[in-house]
Design a protein around this motif. Sequence first.
Motif, PDB file in Angstrom:
ATOM      1  N   LEU A 203      -2.926  -7.506 -17.469  1.00 44.62           N
ATOM      2  CA  LEU A 203      -4.121  -7.534 -16.637  1.00 44.62           C
ATOM      3  C   LEU A 203      -5.337  -8.058 -17.401  1.00 44.62           C
ATOM      4  N   ASP A 204      -5.499  -7.611 -18.648  1.00 47.63           N
ATOM      5  CA  ASP A 204      -6.617  -8.089 -19.470  1.00 47.63           C
ATOM      6  C   ASP A 204      -6.540  -9.608 -19.656  1.00 47.63           C
ATOM      7  N   PHE A 205      -5.333 -10.093 -19.934  1.00 51.21           N
ATOM      8  CA  PHE A 205      -5.152 -11.523 -20.186  1.00 51.21           C
ATOM      9  C   PHE A 205      -5.418 -12.338 -18.915  1.00 51.21           C
ATOM     10  N   LEU A 206      -4.901 -11.866 -17.796  1.00 54.32           N
ATOM     11  CA  LEU A 206      -5.080 -12.597 -16.543  1.00 54.32           C
ATOM     12  C   LEU A 206      -6.528 -12.548 -16.056  1.00 54.32           C
ATOM     13  N   TRP A 207      -7.203 -11.426 -16.261  1.00 53.40           N
ATOM     14  CA  TRP A 207      -8.606 -11.333 -15.866  1.00 53.40           C
ATOM     15  C   TRP A 207      -9.456 -12.291 -16.684  1.00 53.40           C
ATOM     16  N   TRP A 208      -9.196 -12.360 -17.970  1.00 57.60           N
ATOM     17  CA  TRP A 208      -9.901 -13.323 -18.832  1.00 57.60           C
ATOM     18  C   TRP A 208      -9.639 -14.743 -18.358  1.00 57.60           C
ATOM     19  N   ALA A 209      -8.402 -15.059 -18.020  1.00 58.38           N
ATOM     20  CA  ALA A 209      -8.069 -16.403 -17.561  1.00 58.38           C
ATOM     21  C   ALA A 209      -8.761 -16.718 -16.238  1.00 58.38           C
ATOM     22  N   GLN A 210      -8.821 -15.716 -15.356  1.00 63.86           N
ATOM     23  CA  GLN A 210      -9.421 -15.921 -14.039  1.00 63.86           C
ATOM     24  C   GLN A 210     -10.924 -16.220 -14.126  1.00 63.86           C
ATOM     25  N   LEU A 211     -11.584 -15.657 -15.118  1.00 66.54           N
ATOM     26  CA  LEU A 211     -13.029 -15.864 -15.259  1.00 66.54           C
ATOM     27  C   LEU A 211     -13.377 -17.320 -15.537  1.00 66.54           C
ATOM     28  N   GLY A 212     -12.495 -18.032 -16.272  1.00 59.04           N
ATOM     29  CA  GLY A 212     -12.755 -19.435 -16.568  1.00 59.04           C
ATOM     30  C   GLY A 212     -13.962 -19.648 -17.455  1.00 59.04           C
ATOM     31  N   ARG A 213     -14.219 -18.686 -18.325  1.00 55.20           N
ATOM     32  CA  ARG A 213     -15.402 -18.751 -19.191  1.00 55.20           C
ATOM     33  C   ARG A 213     -15.026 -18.345 -20.613  1.00 55.20           C
ATOM     34  N   SER A 214     -15.591 -19.047 -21.589  1.00 56.92           N
ATOM     35  CA  SER A 214     -15.365 -18.692 -22.984  1.00 56.92           C
ATOM     36  C   SER A 214     -16.317 -17.583 -23.385  1.00 56.92           C
ATOM     37  N   ARG A 215     -15.749 -16.459 -23.787  1.00 58.14           N
ATOM     38  CA  ARG A 215     -16.579 -15.348 -24.231  1.00 58.14           C
ATOM     39  C   ARG A 215     -17.152 -15.603 -25.618  1.00 58.14           C
ATOM     40  N   LEU A 216     -16.466 -16.416 -26.405  1.00 55.99           N
ATOM     41  CA  LEU A 216     -16.957 -16.729 -27.744  1.00 55.99           C
ATOM     42  C   LEU A 216     -18.097 -17.741 -27.693  1.00 55.99           C
ATOM     43  N   LEU A 217     -17.887 -18.833 -26.972  1.00 55.16           N
ATOM     44  CA  LEU A 217     -18.898 -19.899 -26.916  1.00 55.16           C
ATOM     45  C   LEU A 217     -19.924 -19.665 -25.819  1.00 55.16           C
ATOM     46  N   LYS A 218     -19.660 -18.641 -24.969  1.00 50.21           N
ATOM     47  CA  LYS A 218     -20.592 -18.272 -23.891  1.00 50.21           C
ATOM     48  C   LYS A 218     -20.899 -19.465 -22.979  1.00 50.21           C
ATOM     49  N   LYS A 219     -19.844 -20.148 -22.598  1.00 47.60           N
ATOM     50  CA  LYS A 219     -19.949 -21.294 -21.698  1.00 47.60           C
ATOM     51  C   LYS A 219     -18.788 -21.266 -20.715  1.00 47.60           C
ATOM     52  N   GLN A 220     -18.979 -21.900 -19.575  1.00 44.46           N
ATOM     53  CA  GLN A 220     -17.852 -22.121 -18.685  1.00 44.46           C
ATOM     54  C   GLN A 220     -16.888 -23.101 -19.356  1.00 44.46           C
ATOM     55  N   LEU A 221     -15.606 -22.901 -19.145  1.00 45.20           N
ATOM     56  CA  LEU A 221     -14.624 -23.770 -19.782  1.00 45.20           C
ATOM     57  C   LEU A 221     -14.818 -25.226 -19.382  1.00 45.20           C
ATOM     58  N   SER A 222     -15.256 -25.438 -18.141  1.00 43.12           N
ATOM     59  CA  SER A 222     -15.444 -26.806 -17.656  1.00 43.12           C
ATOM     60  C   SER A 222     -16.555 -27.543 -18.397  1.00 43.12           C
ATOM     61  N   ALA A 223     -17.408 -26.804 -19.100  1.00 41.32           N
ATOM     62  CA  ALA A 223     -18.525 -27.415 -19.829  1.00 41.32           C
ATOM     63  C   ALA A 223     -18.182 -27.696 -21.287  1.00 41.32           C
ATOM     64  N   ILE A 224     -16.951 -27.408 -21.696  1.00 42.66           N
ATOM     65  CA  ILE A 224     -16.543 -27.568 -23.089  1.00 42.66           C
ATOM     66  C   ILE A 224     -15.570 -28.737 -23.188  1.00 42.66           C
ATOM     67  N   THR A 225     -15.723 -29.579 -24.198  1.00 43.66           N
ATOM     68  CA  THR A 225     -14.818 -30.709 -24.372  1.00 43.66           C
ATOM     69  C   THR A 225     -13.392 -30.210 -24.599  1.00 43.66           C
ATOM     70  N   GLU A 226     -12.428 -31.019 -24.199  1.00 50.94           N
ATOM     71  CA  GLU A 226     -11.044 -30.549 -24.156  1.00 50.94           C
ATOM     72  C   GLU A 226     -10.501 -30.034 -25.493  1.00 50.94           C
ATOM     73  N   PRO A 227     -10.639 -30.740 -26.605  1.00 51.98           N
ATOM     74  CA  PRO A 227     -10.091 -30.200 -27.857  1.00 51.98           C
ATOM     75  C   PRO A 227     -10.657 -28.825 -28.197  1.00 51.98           C
ATOM     76  N   THR A 228     -11.985 -28.690 -28.082  1.00 54.05           N
ATOM     77  CA  THR A 228     -12.618 -27.402 -28.377  1.00 54.05           C
ATOM     78  C   THR A 228     -12.197 -26.352 -27.367  1.00 54.05           C
ATOM     79  N   ARG A 229     -12.129 -26.728 -26.110  1.00 52.15           N
ATOM     80  CA  ARG A 229     -11.782 -25.783 -25.044  1.00 52.15           C
ATOM     81  C   ARG A 229     -10.395 -25.184 -25.241  1.00 52.15           C
TER      82      ARG A 229
END
Length: 341
Positions: A203-229
């Motif tokens: 559940l923890d893993f799926l909830w993190w995936a569902q958010l679509g946001r990097s908790r480390l970089l504090k950005k939406q995944l869509s705003a991060i370049t692919e290699p870094t993302r």
Amino acid sequence: MDKIAVHMRISGVAVSDSDVDSRRAAATSLATSWGKEKQVSTIVSKAADVAEALGGDGTPSPTLGGEIQKAIQKKAPSFLYEERPLDVSVCAGMAMVSMLGASPGAGGWSIPDVYATALWSALAYQPALAADRRENLRREVLDAAARWSATVAEKARERINVPDPSDVEITIDGNNVTNNFKKAMADTVEALSRNAALDREELDFLWWAQLGRSRLLKKQLSAITEPTRIVTAGIEGARMLRRLPCEVHREIVLRTLDQDPELDLPEMLVAIGEDRAVLSGALIKNYVVAHPTVFPLLHALVTGEVDGSGASTKRRVSEWGERALLEAGFARLMSQGAGKL
């Protein structure tokens, strides 16, 4: 162990029956002694030494060479590893294959599990060898380690059937009343607890995936370049795992993959850029720095160094993401131990 006679031809010298017997006995002895080691850092160091002997120019570390020389000399007193260094890789490789020849358990963090994961990480990062005979040996050990690690990660997450409680017995002896309630419920509670822990991880893993946001970089995944993302997703996902990552975790980490370009390690560090400081701050640094050949990606993120022959090999971003997940998950288990199941 059946292929030890074949692999001994790697050295290019004549091989006698006594040579085969002494190396087989040494590999068997080493597998037994290595399988008794309980210090995780020592196990990973041993695996790194074996991987180094299997790759590169085949020169073993003095520690590994001396240990295997001592084991071979029990049957062949004249053997010196400096004269036949490739025999060290044969004995060490076959000892590991022997150790990983059994069936993995469901615990997910046993001594062979640690050997297999360290070997898999180190050997998979190495470039293939030009010498076919040596590459066949290296590949045999790599395949055994990869199969073991993948299997144990899946088995560790299998839910178990919850047994009915045993009969409760209450005994009255005068003023003393005793019961076996705790024993009667033990197996049921243990099964429920294990399944609940696996559910919580999922559940923890799926909830993190569902958010679509990097908790480390504090950005939406869509705003991060692919290699870094993708590398960031591997590192973040590993923080929630109680055992080594399995196939579904890799699939979720790679869910936003699009172009999947090929980059070598220096290019990957350039692509990550300033975000490297944030990512390295989230890593378990002591083991990463101590074992650079087992954690090549994380070591580069922490130190900025890109040493080693594997650094110049171009790999797809998907492979870097899978490696980030494996390395970060492995480092976390080494540091904190396996989570309760």
